[in-house]
Design a protein around this motif. Structure first.
Motif, mmCIF file in Angstrom:
data_model
loop_
_atom_site.group_PDB
_atom_site.id
_atom_site.type_symbol
_atom_site.label_atom_id
_atom_site.label_comp_id
_atom_site.label_asym_id
_atom_site.label_seq_id
_atom_site.Cartn_x
_atom_site.Cartn_y
_atom_site.Cartn_z
ATOM 1 N N ILE A 146 27.651 30.115 48.913
ATOM 2 C CA ILE A 146 27.468 30.978 47.737
ATOM 3 C C ILE A 146 28.606 30.631 46.786
ATOM 4 N N ILE A 147 28.279 30.385 45.515
ATOM 5 C CA ILE A 147 29.338 30.183 44.512
ATOM 6 C C ILE A 147 29.273 31.380 43.567
ATOM 7 N N CYS A 148 30.450 32.007 43.352
ATOM 8 C CA CYS A 148 30.428 33.342 42.725
ATOM 9 C C CYS A 148 30.608 33.387 41.207
ATOM 10 N N LYS A 149 31.463 32.618 40.617
ATOM 11 C CA LYS A 149 31.818 32.771 39.187
ATOM 12 C C LYS A 149 31.946 34.243 38.818
ATOM 13 N N SER A 186 27.149 31.991 28.557
ATOM 14 C CA SER A 186 28.284 32.925 28.559
ATOM 15 C C SER A 186 28.887 33.137 29.935
ATOM 16 N N ASN A 187 28.054 33.113 30.991
ATOM 17 C CA ASN A 187 28.641 33.369 32.317
ATOM 18 C C ASN A 187 28.781 32.106 33.172
ATOM 19 N N GLY A 188 28.653 30.933 32.549
ATOM 20 C CA GLY A 188 28.994 29.701 33.267
ATOM 21 C C GLY A 188 27.829 28.959 33.876
ATOM 22 N N CYS A 189 26.729 28.826 33.111
ATOM 23 C CA CYS A 189 25.580 28.069 33.645
ATOM 24 C C CYS A 189 25.955 26.591 33.811
ATOM 25 N N SER A 261 32.918 36.142 30.711
ATOM 26 C CA SER A 261 32.081 37.304 30.376
ATOM 27 C C SER A 261 32.279 38.443 31.382
ATOM 28 N N GLU A 262 31.582 39.530 31.116
ATOM 29 C CA GLU A 262 31.630 40.709 32.005
ATOM 30 C C GLU A 262 30.618 40.578 33.141
ATOM 31 N N LYS A 263 29.747 39.552 33.060
ATOM 32 C CA LYS A 263 28.642 39.431 34.033
ATOM 33 C C LYS A 263 28.963 38.379 35.080
ATOM 34 N N SER A 264 28.707 38.710 36.347
ATOM 35 C CA SER A 264 28.934 37.714 37.387
ATOM 36 C C SER A 264 27.827 36.660 37.343
ATOM 37 N N ARG A 265 28.074 35.528 38.015
ATOM 38 C CA ARG A 265 27.059 34.467 38.089
ATOM 39 C C ARG A 265 27.040 33.972 39.527
ATOM 40 N N LEU A 266 26.262 34.692 40.365
ATOM 41 C CA LEU A 266 26.189 34.325 41.778
ATOM 42 C C LEU A 266 25.038 33.349 42.012
ATOM 43 N N ILE A 267 25.345 32.304 42.743
ATOM 44 C CA ILE A 267 24.284 31.348 43.105
ATOM 45 C C ILE A 267 24.425 31.024 44.593
#
Ligand code: AKG
Length: 299
Positions: A146-149, A186-189, A261-267
């Motif tokens: 899992i990569i969180c950003k 914004s959240n690191g795509c 950003s304020e939003k996480s980016r979990l993948i």
């Protein structure tokens, strides 16, 4: 079973990556993100060696035993900026709650975690995709994570290609990268240099260093590319919705920016290498199969 259209297969060949929207349903994606959040909330900093995750080719990279022995475990790696700098008198401390300090969780979720196993090794949909893609005769799954950003502190992933890190001879790595949340500029795509897999040579590989830790070494007989991938024109952002699966060719150059950003980016992502005859994966690689956990066959 056919999963990909002729256009999708063509795009994969041309670009070296392919986003498949809605590969996982919202129920399936919800199950994965709920599990990812649960794993984050279970993270216990007590006794953790404070291993952070960094792999810049021209800088510092991760290399302690906590990392090197994580191939058959579920371990937590921290964001560098989640820690205060250590001094002689003061060890590093977390600046944020433990669940928000994690950069990634890996590297054997596809085997050890019941939810991620269900959506990897036990997934007919994933198996059909691998068969339909037709790149590998006998895919072996490795490096699932899992990569969180994390919001505000999620770091960048520098320009790289995956066969440098999961080297086989000949190179054969393919990544399956699954958005568990919407991924935006914004959240690191992710960003890709489309078509770079056709010209990028795997001239360097990430290995266990003789004296401990990790390093990059040249691949004998492979001339490094002269171009600077970083500054080349043609980079394309690849924003996507939760549930999208992105296939990543092992030679295609890609990267992702920090998440201010304020939003996480979990993948969630796992990788595959060719396990068929004629391909070798040697003991120099940072990630090693163990007797108890050889790289699992997908098909
Ligand atoms: O998730 C990211 O931002 C980077 C992932 C990546 O580079 C990879 O899986 O190879």
């Amino acid at each position: 079973m056919t999963v990909l259209t002729a256009e999708q297969k063509q795009k994969w060949k041309e670009d070296g990556y392919l986003a498949i929207p809605d590969f996982f349903s919202s129920e399936e994606t919800n199950e994965m993100i709920t599990r990812a959040r649960q794993l984050l909330n279970e993270f216990d900093i007590e006794g953790h060696p404070l291993t952070t995750f960094k792999t810049a080719e021209d800088g510092e990279h991760v290399g302690d035993t906590y990392f090197l022995e994580s191939g058959d475990k579920v371990r937590y790696f921290l964001e560098t900026s989640a820690l205060t700098p250590a001094t002689a008198s003061d060890p590093a401390k977390l600046r944020v709650p433990p669940a928000q300090a994690v950069n990634k969780i890996g590297h054997a979720l596809a085997v050890l975690d019941p939810v991620f196993r269900m959506y990897t090794l036990e997934s007919d949909k994933v198996r059909d995709l691998a068969r339909d893609l037709g790149e590998q005769q006998s895919p072996r799954v490795l490096q699932s994570m899992i990569i969180c950003k994390q919001p505000k502190i999620g770091g960048s992933v520098p320009t790289h290609n995956d066969s440098t890190f999961l080297y086989s001879n000949p190179p054969s790595a393919i990544g399956a990268w699954i958005a568990l949340e919407d991924c935006t500029p914004s959240n690191g795509c992710l960003s890709f240099l489309p078509g770079s897999h056709k010209t990028a040579r795997i001239s360097s590989r990430f290995v266990r260093a003789a004296g401990g830790g990790t390093t990059f070494v040249p691949v004998p007989g492979v001339e490094p590319n002269e171009e600077s991938w970083e500054d080349m024109p043609g980079w394309k952002q690849a924003p996507c919705k939760a549930g999208t699966l992105v296939l990543i060719h092992g030679s295609v150059m890609h990267r992702s920016p920090p998440n201010p950003s304020e939003k996480s980016r979990l993948i969630y992502t796992f990788h595959m290498i060719e396990g068929a005859e004629g391909y070798t994966y040697d003991e120099k690689n940072w990630l090693q199969p163990t007797e108890a956990m050889p790289f699992a066959s997908l098909l």
